[in-house]
Write an enzyme that holds these catalytic residues in place. Structure first.
Site, PDB file in Angstrom:
ATOM      1  N   ASP A   1       0.492  -1.266  -0.077  1.00  0.00           N
ATOM      2  CA  ASP A   1      -0.017  -0.307   0.268  1.00  0.00           C
ATOM      3  C   ASP A   1       0.727   1.409  -0.089  1.00  0.00           C
ATOM      4  OD1 ASP A   1      -2.038   1.472   0.059  1.00  0.00           O
ATOM      5  OD2 ASP A   1      -3.002   1.822   2.529  1.00  0.00           O
TER       6      ASP A   1
ATOM      7  N   ASN B   1     -10.623  -2.535  -5.821  1.00  0.00           N
ATOM      8  CA  ASN B   1     -10.528  -1.451  -6.527  1.00  0.00           C
ATOM      9  C   ASN B   1     -11.454  -1.364  -7.978  1.00  0.00           C
ATOM     10  OD1 ASN B   1      -7.093  -2.743  -5.037  1.00  0.00           O
ATOM     11  ND2 ASN B   1      -8.143  -0.973  -4.375  1.00  0.00           N
TER      12      ASN B   1
HETATM   13  C1  IPE Z   1      -5.429  -2.612  -0.007  1.00  0.00           C
HETATM   14  O1  IPE Z   1      -4.913  -1.935  -0.468  1.00  0.00           O
HETATM   15  C2  IPE Z   1      -5.307  -3.468  -1.647  1.00  0.00           C
HETATM   16  C3  IPE Z   1      -4.638  -3.561  -2.175  1.00  0.00           C
HETATM   17  C4  IPE Z   1      -3.163  -3.887  -1.557  1.00  0.00           C
HETATM   18  C5  IPE Z   1      -4.413  -4.280  -3.837  1.00  0.00           C
HETATM   19  P1  IPE Z   1      -6.265   0.027  -0.770  1.00  0.00           P
HETATM   20  O2  IPE Z   1      -5.643   1.185  -0.789  1.00  0.00           O
HETATM   21  O3  IPE Z   1      -7.191  -0.543  -1.886  1.00  0.00           O
HETATM   22  O4  IPE Z   1      -6.865  -0.530   0.467  1.00  0.00           O
HETATM   23  P2  IPE Z   1      -7.715   0.525   1.284  1.00  0.00           P
HETATM   24  O5  IPE Z   1      -8.435   1.559   0.103  1.00  0.00           O
HETATM   25  O6  IPE Z   1      -6.667   1.805   2.344  1.00  0.00           O
HETATM   26  O7  IPE Z   1      -8.267   0.123   2.362  1.00  0.00           O
HETATM   27  C1  IPE Z   2      -1.206   0.206  -3.065  1.00  0.00           C
HETATM   28  O1  IPE Z   2      -1.044   1.257  -3.482  1.00  0.00           O
HETATM   29  C2  IPE Z   2      -1.645  -0.669  -4.478  1.00  0.00           C
HETATM   30  C3  IPE Z   2      -3.035  -1.093  -4.614  1.00  0.00           C
HETATM   31  C4  IPE Z   2      -3.609  -1.089  -4.225  1.00  0.00           C
HETATM   32  C5  IPE Z   2      -3.072  -1.333  -6.405  1.00  0.00           C
HETATM   33  P1  IPE Z   2      -2.223   2.561  -3.149  1.00  0.00           P
HETATM   34  O2  IPE Z   2      -2.812   2.833  -5.409  1.00  0.00           O
HETATM   35  O3  IPE Z   2      -3.378   1.631  -2.638  1.00  0.00           O
HETATM   36  O4  IPE Z   2      -1.313   3.882  -3.213  1.00  0.00           O
HETATM   37  P2  IPE Z   2      -2.374   4.741  -1.636  1.00  0.00           P
HETATM   38  O5  IPE Z   2      -2.706   3.733  -0.525  1.00  0.00           O
HETATM   39  O6  IPE Z   2      -3.429   5.180  -2.599  1.00  0.00           O
HETATM   40  O7  IPE Z   2      -1.846   5.726  -1.362  1.00  0.00           O
HETATM   41 MG    MG Z   3      -4.497   2.173  -0.712  1.00  0.00          MG
END
Ligand code: IPE
Ligand code: IPE
Ligand code: MG
Length: 248
Positions: free
Chosen positions: A26, A74
């Site tokens: 993340d 997502n």
């Molecule tokens: C969790 O991260 C999903 C992945 C790493 C694929 P998100 O960024 O989607 O989760 P939330 O929205 O912060 O809970």
């Molecule tokens: C994790 O990084 C990757 C996926 C969930 C695909 P994020 O895209 O959630 O990055 P933040 O949390 O918005 O910084």
């Molecule tokens: Mg994220």
């Protein structure tokens, strides 16, 4: 030295290595924004972090590494980000395939794969067609794609319900291990360690059943900056944890 020996240098040698590590990668978006870049820039650098973490885990002797690449939630992101992520993953699977195979690392995919774009499904098929002989197999890399734990548990309940309905299973034969055997992770031990980057402290619908007794490791490091040293720090921290499983 055989293929399965620990390649980590003596000063970093670990005395207790988890068999299975799960990772919620993340912080790609925030990392990119912090540099005045688009979110996809962060996802691209996130792939570099995956490469390093996979290599470190395999060298440390981890048997299974499960990475959360795309959740069922997502899809709610803007279309160009979703399309960009799908393309990036499809490309990375193909570009990393030979290196991973050469290192004895097999890719396995968990999630609702049928609803992914065809180009990504084609990459997945190519990766899944690769066979690594048992004696060369060093690590399994599980990629959770269009995955969520509630989806997975719902699917398991449907399969079990069908078996009961057909008369092939009686309700008192439904045990925790039977449920585990109907999850996408069937045959894989539960993770001993879960890592989540970026400072968020939640599971976001990841492996809810399998994480029942897992050690949780949260770090503020954003995913594109999580590399070999950070992975070794997490593994070392795991070595210091005392696991009790409800006993004394
Ligand atoms: C969790 O991260 C999903 C992945 C790493 C694929 P998100 O960024 O989607 O989760 P939330 O929205 O912060 O809970
Ligand atoms: C994790 O990084 C990757 C996926 C969930 C695909 P994020 O895209 O959630 O990055 P933040 O949390 O918005 O910084
Ligand atoms: Mg994220």
């Amino acid at each position: 030295m055989t293929q399965n020996d620990n390649h980590i240098s003596p000063e970093t040698a670990l005395d207790k290595v988890p068999r299975h590590v799960a990772v919620i990668m993340d912080g790609n978006g925030r990392w990119a924004k912090g540099r005045g870049e688009e979110r996809l820039f962060g996802h691209r650098h996130g792939v570099d972090a995956v490469r390093e973490v996979v290599k470190t885990a395999a060298e440390a002797g981890v048997g299974y590494l499960t990475i959360y690449a795309f959740s069922t939630e997502n899809w709610g992101r803007p279309t160009d980000e979703v399309d960009g992520i799908m393309e990036l993953i499809a490309g990375a699977i193909l570009s990393e395939l030979d290196t991973l195979t050469g290192a004895g690392i097999r890719m396995n995919f968990i999630g609702d794969l049928a609803s992914l774009p065809e180009s990504l499904r084609a990459s997945i098929r190519t990766a899944q067609a690769v066979r690594i002989p048992d004696r060369q197999l060093r690590m399994t890399l599980n990629v959770a794609l269009n995955y969520s734990a509630r989806w997975e548990i719902t699917e398991a309940m449907r399969q079990i319900g069908t078996l009961v309905q057909q008369g092939d299973l009686s309700p008192d034969e439904i045990t925790p291990s039977l449920i585990s055997d109907h999850l996408a992770t069937r045959g894989i031990p539960d993770p001993e360690l879960l890592i989540r980057t970026s400072g968020e402290q939640r599971l976001s619908n990841f492996l809810l059943w399998q994480l029942s007794y897992t050690e949780l490791y949260f770090t503020d490091t954003l995913w594109p900056e999580f590399g070999r040293d950070q992975m070794l720090a997490a593994l070392r921290e795991y070595g210091r944890r005392e696991r009790r499983f409800g006993r004394l």
